[in-house]
Design a protein around this motif. Structure first.
Motif, PDB file in Angstrom:
ATOM      1  N   TYR A 121       0.959  -0.983  -0.240  1.00  0.00           N
ATOM      2  CA  TYR A 121      -0.302  -0.050  -0.323  1.00  0.00           C
ATOM      3  C   TYR A 121       0.851   1.258   0.407  1.00  0.00           C
ATOM      4  N   LEU A 122       1.604   1.099   0.574  1.00  0.00           N
ATOM      5  CA  LEU A 122       2.730   2.255   1.094  1.00  0.00           C
ATOM      6  C   LEU A 122       3.278   2.597  -0.477  1.00  0.00           C
ATOM      7  N   ASP A 123       4.143   1.680  -1.451  1.00  0.00           N
ATOM      8  CA  ASP A 123       4.641   1.154  -2.630  1.00  0.00           C
ATOM      9  C   ASP A 123       3.625   2.039  -3.261  1.00  0.00           C
ATOM     10  N   SER A 124       2.618   1.943  -3.355  1.00  0.00           N
ATOM     11  CA  SER A 124       1.672   2.293  -4.024  1.00  0.00           C
ATOM     12  C   SER A 124       1.604   3.864  -4.068  1.00  0.00           C
ATOM     13  N   LEU A 125       1.456   4.170  -3.149  1.00  0.00           N
ATOM     14  CA  LEU A 125       1.571   5.686  -2.834  1.00  0.00           C
ATOM     15  C   LEU A 125       3.148   6.345  -2.873  1.00  0.00           C
ATOM     16  N   GLY A 126       3.981   6.106  -3.330  1.00  0.00           N
ATOM     17  CA  GLY A 126       5.123   5.980  -3.900  1.00  0.00           C
ATOM     18  C   GLY A 126       6.213   6.390  -2.532  1.00  0.00           C
ATOM     19  N   VAL A 127       5.478   6.187  -1.003  1.00  0.00           N
ATOM     20  CA  VAL A 127       5.732   6.236   0.032  1.00  0.00           C
ATOM     21  C   VAL A 127       6.752   5.205   0.376  1.00  0.00           C
ATOM     22  N   ASP A 128       8.081   5.982   0.588  1.00  0.00           N
ATOM     23  CA  ASP A 128       9.340   4.910   1.361  1.00  0.00           C
ATOM     24  C   ASP A 128       9.198   3.996   2.470  1.00  0.00           C
ATOM     25  N   SER A 129       8.623   2.413   2.202  1.00  0.00           N
ATOM     26  CA  SER A 129       8.225   1.951   3.216  1.00  0.00           C
ATOM     27  C   SER A 129       8.784   1.374   3.905  1.00  0.00           C
TER      28      SER A 129
ATOM     29  N   LEU B  53       8.615   2.113   8.381  1.00  0.00           N
ATOM     30  CA  LEU B  53       9.205   0.675   8.412  1.00  0.00           C
ATOM     31  C   LEU B  53      10.237   0.655  10.157  1.00  0.00           C
ATOM     32  N   HIS B  54      11.046   1.053   9.420  1.00  0.00           N
ATOM     33  CA  HIS B  54      12.390   1.076   9.797  1.00  0.00           C
ATOM     34  C   HIS B  54      12.563   1.743  11.352  1.00  0.00           C
ATOM     35  N   SER B  55      12.408   3.032  10.448  1.00  0.00           N
ATOM     36  CA  SER B  55      12.428   3.982  11.850  1.00  0.00           C
ATOM     37  C   SER B  55      11.297   4.288  12.972  1.00  0.00           C
ATOM     38  N   HIS B  56      10.190   3.213  12.918  1.00  0.00           N
ATOM     39  CA  HIS B  56       8.688   2.775  12.941  1.00  0.00           C
ATOM     40  C   HIS B  56       8.335   2.055  13.270  1.00  0.00           C
TER      41      HIS B  56
ATOM     42  N   ARG C 124       5.744  13.264   1.224  1.00  0.00           N
ATOM     43  CA  ARG C 124       7.324  14.372   2.215  1.00  0.00           C
ATOM     44  C   ARG C 124       6.745  14.081   3.906  1.00  0.00           C
ATOM     45  N   ILE C 125       5.593  14.261   3.628  1.00  0.00           N
ATOM     46  CA  ILE C 125       4.927  13.958   5.451  1.00  0.00           C
ATOM     47  C   ILE C 125       4.888  12.547   5.932  1.00  0.00           C
ATOM     48  N   PHE C 126       5.182  11.851   5.612  1.00  0.00           N
ATOM     49  CA  PHE C 126       5.206  10.411   6.120  1.00  0.00           C
ATOM     50  C   PHE C 126       6.921   9.707   6.832  1.00  0.00           C
ATOM     51  N   PRO C 127       7.803   9.486   6.063  1.00  0.00           N
ATOM     52  CA  PRO C 127       9.070  10.182   5.857  1.00  0.00           C
ATOM     53  C   PRO C 127       9.377  10.295   7.522  1.00  0.00           C
ATOM     54  N   MET C 128       8.356  11.819   7.201  1.00  0.00           N
ATOM     55  CA  MET C 128       9.251  12.936   8.355  1.00  0.00           C
ATOM     56  C   MET C 128       8.955  12.532   9.495  1.00  0.00           C
ATOM     57  N   CYS C 129       7.519  11.681   9.613  1.00  0.00           N
ATOM     58  CA  CYS C 129       6.736  11.194  10.701  1.00  0.00           C
ATOM     59  C   CYS C 129       6.160  10.181  10.474  1.00  0.00           C
ATOM     60  N   PRO C 130       6.543   8.735  10.846  1.00  0.00           N
ATOM     61  CA  PRO C 130       6.209   7.887  10.726  1.00  0.00           C
ATOM     62  C   PRO C 130       5.062   7.615  11.568  1.00  0.00           C
ATOM     63  N   ASP C 131       5.135   8.178  12.858  1.00  0.00           N
ATOM     64  CA  ASP C 131       3.946   8.079  13.764  1.00  0.00           C
ATOM     65  C   ASP C 131       2.692   8.662  13.149  1.00  0.00           C
ATOM     66  N   LEU C 132       2.484   9.455  11.899  1.00  0.00           N
ATOM     67  CA  LEU C 132       1.363   9.611  11.340  1.00  0.00           C
ATOM     68  C   LEU C 132       0.223   8.275  11.713  1.00  0.00           C
ATOM     69  N   LEU C 133       0.971   7.701  10.331  1.00  0.00           N
ATOM     70  CA  LEU C 133       0.689   5.801  10.584  1.00  0.00           C
ATOM     71  C   LEU C 133      -0.416   5.223  11.360  1.00  0.00           C
ATOM     72  N   THR C 134       0.701   5.323  12.517  1.00  0.00           N
ATOM     73  CA  THR C 134       0.059   4.392  13.625  1.00  0.00           C
ATOM     74  C   THR C 134      -0.514   5.871  14.175  1.00  0.00           C
ATOM     75  N   SER C 135      -1.186   6.457  14.785  1.00  0.00           N
ATOM     76  CA  SER C 135      -1.920   7.554  15.273  1.00  0.00           C
ATOM     77  C   SER C 135      -3.231   7.531  14.909  1.00  0.00           C
ATOM     78  N   PRO C 136      -4.129   7.110  16.120  1.00  0.00           N
ATOM     79  CA  PRO C 136      -6.116   6.715  15.511  1.00  0.00           C
ATOM     80  C   PRO C 136      -5.995   7.977  14.663  1.00  0.00           C
ATOM     81  N   THR C 137      -6.839   7.685  13.563  1.00  0.00           N
ATOM     82  CA  THR C 137      -7.767   8.535  13.360  1.00  0.00           C
ATOM     83  C   THR C 137      -8.249   9.429  13.555  1.00  0.00           C
ATOM     84  N   SER C 138      -9.652   9.104  14.122  1.00  0.00           N
ATOM     85  CA  SER C 138     -10.584   9.157  15.107  1.00  0.00           C
ATOM     86  C   SER C 138      -9.894  10.006  16.494  1.00  0.00           C
ATOM     87  N   ALA C 139      -9.688   9.469  16.808  1.00  0.00           N
ATOM     88  CA  ALA C 139      -8.689  10.076  18.774  1.00  0.00           C
ATOM     89  C   ALA C 139      -8.042  10.841  18.599  1.00  0.00           C
TER      90      ALA C 139
END
Length: 334
Positions: A79-87, A91-94, A124-139
């Motif tokens: 999924y991340l590769d389909s967006l062009g994000v450095d998966s 994964l390594h940093s977070h 750009r923003i996901f490699p800068m802050c991979p925590d954003l991928l694991t933060s609960p969307t609604s909460a």
């Protein structure tokens, strides 16, 4: 020819030695006339077991099915590769990303796209802050976004720029992080429009803001002047005490010998490079015997600085104690 005849006659003159006679004390061993070997047919043959016949319908070895965790990791990478994000970097940093449901990641992506962010922004923003991928969307993510729009007064057209610069804002707790920082910047520092400095909202009041205020007070600034410096230049909170404040302040006091009031009026001094801007330009001023105001010395381009320096060398500048010294030379810096 004569040498050949001489060798032949010498060879004929050599008398052959007699063969040794058999010793009567040691009987001679009879030498067999013929050696007999057994025929090839008499050799023993080694019998090998018959080859194992493979069955007509071979049974394949059982292959263990992929575990749910393995399938989930593969889905995240695809999924991340389909967006062009450095998966790999994410994964390594977070590492917690490995156990994040793919549905949550997709929900966060959909929400960010609905805010006006683009796919290149996500790269750009996901490699800068991979925590954003694991933060609960609604909460977390949606609540932080609502806080930026309603309480921090960020205009909707500016929201994309704010997130693009500081994506970590969307991973912060509103109650424990964002709101205390907002109240401190508004109430203690006196910044009226915090929306221009939203990158500071992700900083800790206890570990970021207060230590820098206390450090400037230890240098000799009054509390009032210290607060004024941070109000004039809020980005001052982002600079390191050890790597920025200490060496630049030491050079300002020891080498430049200037007054602390100049830093109160122009705290942007700490934003300039000590080696590439402050030292070279101060050295040129000393060489010319000119003392320029800090904004004039540091903010002008290289060409305009040299031109201004020549102007001051050819004319008399007001003394430092003059009330017009900073105003005259500090306002015209564009």
């Amino acid at each position: 020819m004569q040498e050949t005849l001489h060798l032949s006659s010498a060879a004929a003159a050599i008398t052959p030695l007699p063969l040794p006679l058999p010793n009567p004390n040691f009987p001679s061993t009879p030498r067999p006339k013929h050696l007999q070997f057994p025929p090839p047919s008499s050799t023993k043959t080694i019998s090998l077991p018959p080859p194992i016949k493979s069955p007509a319908n071979p049974t394949p070895l059982p292959i263990s099915p992929p575990t749910p965790q393995t399938s989930q990791i593969q889905e995240i990478i695809l999924y991340l590769d389909s967006l062009g994000v450095d998966s790999f970097h994410c994964l390594h940093s977070h590492p917690p990303l490995l156990s994040t449901p793919i549905s949550q990641i997709q929900s966060t992506v959909d929400f960010l796209l609905s805010l006006g962010l683009t796919i290149p922004d996500l790269r750009r923003i996901f490699p800068m802050c991979p925590d954003l991928l694991t933060s609960p969307t609604s909460a977390t993510v949606i609540r932080a976004t609502t806080f930026l729009l309603r309480e921090a007064r960020v205009a909707s057209p500016d929201l994309r720029r704010v997130i693009h610069r500081r994506p970590r804002l969307l991973t912060c707790s509103v109650e424990r992080q964002l709101r205390p920082a907002l109240y401190f910047l508004q109430g203690t520092i006196g910044i009226e429009d915090v929306s221009k400095f939203t990158f500071l909202l992700s900083c800790s009041v206890e570990s970021k803001f207060i230590p820098r205020i206390e450090y400037l007070q230890k240098l000799g600034f009054s509390y009032r002047d210290t607060i004024a410096m941070f109000r004039r230049f809020p980005s001052l909170f982002c600079y390191s005490i050890k790597e920025n404040f200490e060496p630049k302040f030491d050079y300002f006091v020891v080498e430049m010998g200037r007054d602390l009031k100049e830093l109160v009026a122009f705290p942007h001094y700490f934003s300039f490079s000590l080696e590439n801007r402050i030292k070279p330009r101060h050295g040129m001023c000393v060489e010319k015997g000119v003392c320029l105001a800090l904004p004039t010395m540091l903010k002008l381009s290289k060409a305009r600085f040299r031109a201004r320096l020549e102007v001051f060398c050819s004319s008399s500048a007001p003394v430092r104690n003059s009330p017009f010294w900073i105003n005259t030379h500090g306002d015209d810096v564009t």
